[in-house]
Write an enzyme that holds these catalytic residues in place. Structure first.
Site, PDB file in Angstrom:
ATOM      1  N   SER A   1       0.865  -1.272  -0.027  1.00 44.25           N
ATOM      2  CA  SER A   1      -0.082  -0.105   0.165  1.00 44.25           C
ATOM      3  C   SER A   1       0.760   1.154  -0.186  1.00 44.25           C
ATOM      4  O   SER A   1       2.041   1.160   0.225  1.00 44.25           O
ATOM      5  CB  SER A   1      -0.838   0.058   1.402  1.00 44.25           C
ATOM      6  OG  SER A   1      -1.591   1.244   1.378  1.00 44.25           O
TER       7      SER A   1
ATOM      8  N   TYR B   1      -2.107  -1.382  10.254  1.00 44.57           N
ATOM      9  CA  TYR B   1      -2.099  -1.606   8.899  1.00 44.57           C
ATOM     10  C   TYR B   1      -0.808  -0.960   8.307  1.00 44.57           C
ATOM     11  O   TYR B   1      -0.385  -1.659   7.474  1.00 44.57           O
ATOM     12  CB  TYR B   1      -3.311  -0.917   8.188  1.00 44.57           C
ATOM     13  CG  TYR B   1      -3.696  -0.734   6.710  1.00 44.57           C
ATOM     14  CD1 TYR B   1      -4.211  -2.076   6.377  1.00 44.57           C
ATOM     15  CD2 TYR B   1      -3.159  -0.033   5.840  1.00 44.57           C
ATOM     16  CE1 TYR B   1      -4.407  -2.205   4.834  1.00 44.57           C
ATOM     17  CE2 TYR B   1      -3.257   0.088   4.653  1.00 44.57           C
ATOM     18  CZ  TYR B   1      -3.839  -1.168   4.097  1.00 44.57           C
ATOM     19  OH  TYR B   1      -4.136  -1.344   2.838  1.00 44.57           O
TER      20      TYR B   1
END
Length: 277
Positions: free
Chosen positions: A154, A167
């Site tokens: 990401s 995350y």
């Protein structure tokens, strides 16, 4: 001929979202598919996860392209389940050339209030799950004489973001794992890279919990997609709220193809300029 004609690709998280898109894009270019997904819910995830019906739709779409697909219910947190699915798929399709470690989850909470289960589930799926996929597939890629492995990270794997420490940590870990694998596997002609997207138009962002995260200042009734969209747009340099799954799949196809035969160890942003801001 397609850009991956005659090759076999493994995709985790293939029942919907980016995973389905990756499987379809590879199949469109000639690959047969080995697919897995949890097809169930993890309690710490604040949106509905994939179902058996989702995977059945992926199978239908792949078969409509006249490509073969071996689809299995498997949780990437369970190495034995992943290995069994990979081994069975290779036994039926004959080889393995491309790996997409795509399965991932999203949740949120500030560091001092995030509970242990949210932290652990995130690392178990997004980081350990990627390692499990790599560990299960590497022997088959070596047996094929080389191949391409693409791990989904990401932009949050390259830059800090508030409210999602677990995350961010997991996705940074995926980049570190990729760089290590690229070095370990280079002598075997196995290339390893990450995809680092901005926000992608999937169920992971289009849900009430994510709307609330991005608009805590609004009343619940006003935490709608229409009101949240400008806030997503503000994150990117290009004036768009999100990219589409196929935009990530096109990048994955490039990394998997011979066009990228000397590309390895790269964290590739597909992010509308998010990292520039």
């Amino acid at each position: 001929m397609g850009r991956v004609e005659g090759k076999v690709a493994f995709v985790s998280g293939a029942a919907r979202g980016q995973g389905r898109s990756h499987a379809l894009r590879l199949a469109q270019e000639g690959a047969d598919i080995i697919a897995i997904d949890i097809e169930g819910q993890i309690d710490s995830v604040p949106y509905g996860m994939s179902t058996p019906e989702d995977m059945a739709e992926t199978v239908r779409q792949i078969e409509a392209l006249d490509r073969r697909i071996i689809a299995t219910k498997a949780d990437v947190r369970d190495f034995d389940a992943v290995k069994t699915a990979v081994d069975d798929g290779v036994a039926q399709l004959g080889r393995l050339d491309i790996v997409s470690a795509n399965a991932g989850i999203f949740s949120f909470g500030e560091s001092d209030v995030l509970d242990e289960q949210h932290w652990q589930d995130m690392l178990d799926v997004n980081l350990t799950g990627a390692w499990h996929v790599a560990k299960a597939t590497i022997p088959h890629l070596k047996a094929a004489g080389g191949g391409a492995m693409i791990l989904t990270s990401s932009d949050a794997g390259l830059k800090g973001m508030a409210n999602i420490p677990h995350y961010v940590s997991a996705k940074h870990g995926v980049v570190g794992l990729m760089r290590t694998l690229a070095l370990e596997l280079a002598p075997h002609y196995i290339r390893v890279n990450t995809l680092n997207p901005t926000t992608v138009n999937t169920d992971m962002i289009k849900n009430a919990a994510t709307y609330a995260l991005f608009a805590p200042d609004l009343p619940t009734a006003e935490q709608t997609l229409e009101n949240i969209e400008p806030r997503f747009t503000a994150m990117n340099a290009l004036p768009i709220p999100w990219v589409e799954p196929v935009d990530i799949s096109n990048a994955l196809l490039f990394l998997a193809s011979d066009e990228a035969r000397y590309v390895t160890g790269v964290a590739l942003p597909v992010d509308a300029g998010w990292l520039l801001k």
